[in-house]
Design an enzyme around this catalytic site. Structure first.
Site, PDB file in Angstrom:
ATOM      1  N   HIS A 221      -7.893 -11.150 -11.790  1.00  0.00           N
ATOM      2  CA  HIS A 221      -6.605 -10.534 -11.452  1.00  0.00           C
ATOM      3  C   HIS A 221      -5.942 -10.045 -12.742  1.00  0.00           C
ATOM      4  O   HIS A 221      -5.537  -8.895 -12.824  1.00  0.00           O
ATOM      5  CB  HIS A 221      -5.737 -11.551 -10.714  1.00  0.00           C
ATOM      6  CG  HIS A 221      -4.470 -10.983 -10.177  1.00  0.00           C
ATOM      7  ND1 HIS A 221      -4.450  -9.915  -9.297  1.00  0.00           N
ATOM      8  CD2 HIS A 221      -3.157 -11.322 -10.384  1.00  0.00           C
ATOM      9  CE1 HIS A 221      -3.194  -9.627  -8.987  1.00  0.00           C
ATOM     10  NE2 HIS A 221      -2.393 -10.463  -9.631  1.00  0.00           N
TER      11      HIS A 221
ATOM     12  N   CYS B 271      -0.035  -7.785  -3.899  1.00  0.00           N
ATOM     13  CA  CYS B 271      -1.106  -7.353  -4.802  1.00  0.00           C
ATOM     14  C   CYS B 271      -2.499  -7.784  -4.353  1.00  0.00           C
ATOM     15  O   CYS B 271      -3.500  -7.387  -4.947  1.00  0.00           O
ATOM     16  CB  CYS B 271      -0.829  -7.876  -6.207  1.00  0.00           C
ATOM     17  SG  CYS B 271       0.804  -7.408  -6.806  1.00  0.00           S
TER      18      CYS B 271
ATOM     19  N   HIS C 198      -1.206  -2.248 -13.602  1.00  0.00           N
ATOM     20  CA  HIS C 198      -1.311  -3.046 -12.377  1.00  0.00           C
ATOM     21  C   HIS C 198      -0.989  -2.156 -11.170  1.00  0.00           C
ATOM     22  O   HIS C 198       0.174  -1.850 -10.899  1.00  0.00           O
ATOM     23  CB  HIS C 198      -0.341  -4.218 -12.457  1.00  0.00           C
ATOM     24  CG  HIS C 198      -0.464  -5.200 -11.334  1.00  0.00           C
ATOM     25  ND1 HIS C 198      -1.277  -4.994 -10.242  1.00  0.00           N
ATOM     26  CD2 HIS C 198       0.141  -6.410 -11.127  1.00  0.00           C
ATOM     27  CE1 HIS C 198      -1.167  -6.015  -9.412  1.00  0.00           C
ATOM     28  NE2 HIS C 198      -0.318  -6.889  -9.937  1.00  0.00           N
TER      29      HIS C 198
END
Length: 438
Positions: free
Chosen positions: A314, A179, A352
């Site tokens: 994040h 990620c 996400h």
């Protein structure tokens, strides 16, 4: 090619984006962000996924619920192969991440005022963040796509397709730090420009889910949102929600941008990448590593933490990850005193987007700087009680808010952390635009 020159920073001169909800331009993305729109939809019905099984995973013992929801790209299956000189048969064999990355890179070049069809032989590089998403049959099966599976499935071909399509001669590298991939790609591209490896570069990330595998994994770990919403830093967050997206930016030195009449959307003042190290399990975040990363990035940028007005975190909405990240932010940006920076996460809008998540966050920041406003982070009206917000020195961005510049510049930070333990952070300075530019 010029060597390193701190007086001639790396700048972002063009933006291409594709996000859930039919978003295909920076203007459409900003309209969604400024309007506080959630871009989540039902699972796609055109990918031949075993939806009955996926949506029934929660009925298994010790598995979490999978809601019929995610941040899916509505145009993931659309592609004009002949436009890029690719045969239709080869195009079907290509991972859709290659296809989406190609068209978003084209848009980024056009957004910068460049002609994508006139770059043959240019000494430009390409760095793309991408992770394996299980598209297509195995290469060891006999089928009509044999002969195209090696390039069609290779992660390296995501960057390679772009360089090949535009005839770019510089480094061409696909980056997988989970990620953190797209911010890592930006960091590496900027370093290559500073080192003289290329004159300019395309950098970004892409995520298109070729299978629902990520939902299986997080359902088994009980880490998916129980209600189909990603709620970063919120008291009622129960887990993350998977999404898709793509973003590409044009990076070059500011002197080059000025000489070619390119608009500067932001200056990359500092970026750093590190790892959690050993100790805890691989997938568990580390507040100490994140704090080290932020301090190192601030030092590299020369920007004092109290000048940073926005932090794009994040913020995955997981009960484990968010509190650790908040602790690191409170110990760095929050400790600078004053009201502290506004904090949010684009994942509240898009879900996400995995390897592309950091790039969507970076583009969000650039658009906030362009418009002089902080976009709201959704579901932030009930912040988590895991930290004391009154003393943390952080403010959740709950509504569209004017963003005052400091010395004609707005400073922001972007974080992106990978499940494999790699962390990336960048600090961006955005010059106040002329009225005609907004």
């Amino acid at each position: 090619m010029s060597g390193a020159d701190p007086g001639d920073p790396i700048v972002i001169a063009g933006i291409g984006v594709e996000a859930p909800g039919g978003v295909g331009t920076p203007a459409e993305f900003w309209a969604a962000l400024a309007g506080g729109r959630e871009l989540i939809g039902a699972f796609p019905r055109d990918r031949e996924w075993p939806l009955a099984e996926v949506l029934g995973l929660g009925e298994r013992e010790s598995w979490g619920t999978v809601c019929d929801a995610g941040g899916f790209l509505t145009a993931a299956a659309e592609f004009d192969p002949l436009f890029f000189g690719i045969t239709p048969r080869e195009a079907v064999a290509m991972d859709p991440q290659q296809r989406v990355a190609l068209r978003v890179a084209w848009r980024a070049l056009e957004h910068a005022g460049m002609n994508p069809a006139a770059l043959e032989g240019d000494s430009a590089g390409c760095w793309m963040g991408v992770s394996t998403m299980e598209y297509g049959p195995r290469a060891s099966e006999i089928n009509e796509f044999n002969g195209y599976r090696v390039t069609g499935a290779a992660q390296g071909a995501v960057a390679g397709r772009i360089s090949h399509a535009f005839g770019l001669l510089g480094p061409s590298i696909s980056v997988d730090t989970a990620c953190a991939s797209s911010l890592t790609a930006v960091h590496q591209a900027a370093a290559a420009i500073r080192a003289g490896e290329c004159d300019w570069a395309l950098a970004g990330g892409v995520c298109v889910m070729g299978s629902p595998g990520a939902f299986y994994e997080f359902a088994r770990n009980n880490a998916l949102a129980a209600d189909g919403h990603c709620r970063p830093y919120a008291a009622d967050a129960t887990g993350t929600l998977w999404g898709e997206g793509a973003g590409v930016v044009v990076l070059e030195r500011e002197s080059r941008a000025a000489a070619r009449g390119h608009r500067v959307y932001g200056r990359l003042l500092g970026s750093r990448v590190n790892h959690n190290g050993g100790g805890a399990p691989l997938a568990v975040p580390s507040a100490a590593a994140q704090e080290r990363l932020i301090r190192g990035t601030l030092a590299a940028s020369g920007v004092a933490p109290d000048r940073v007005g926005v932090v794009e975190g994040h913020g995955t909405g997981t009960p484990v990850g968010d509190p650790l990240e908040l602790a690191a932010l409170a110990g760095t940006y929050g400790s600078a005193g004053g009201a502290g920076p506004y904090l949010g996460s684009v994942k509240s809008n898009t879900g996400h987007a995995q390897a592309a998540a950091g790039m969507l966050g970076l583009i969000k920041v650039l658009l906030c700087g362009l418009h002089g406003q902080v976009a709201p982070s959704l579901f932030a009206d009930r912040p988590t009680a895991e930290i004391d917000w009154d003393t943390a020195g952080l403010r959740l961005a709950t509504e569209l808010t004017d963003w005052e510049p400091i010395d004609d510049c707005r400073y922001a930070a972007v974080s992106s952390f990978g499940v494999s333990g790699t962390n990336a952070h960048a600090i961006i300075g955005m010059p106040v635009p002329r009225e005609s530019d907004v």
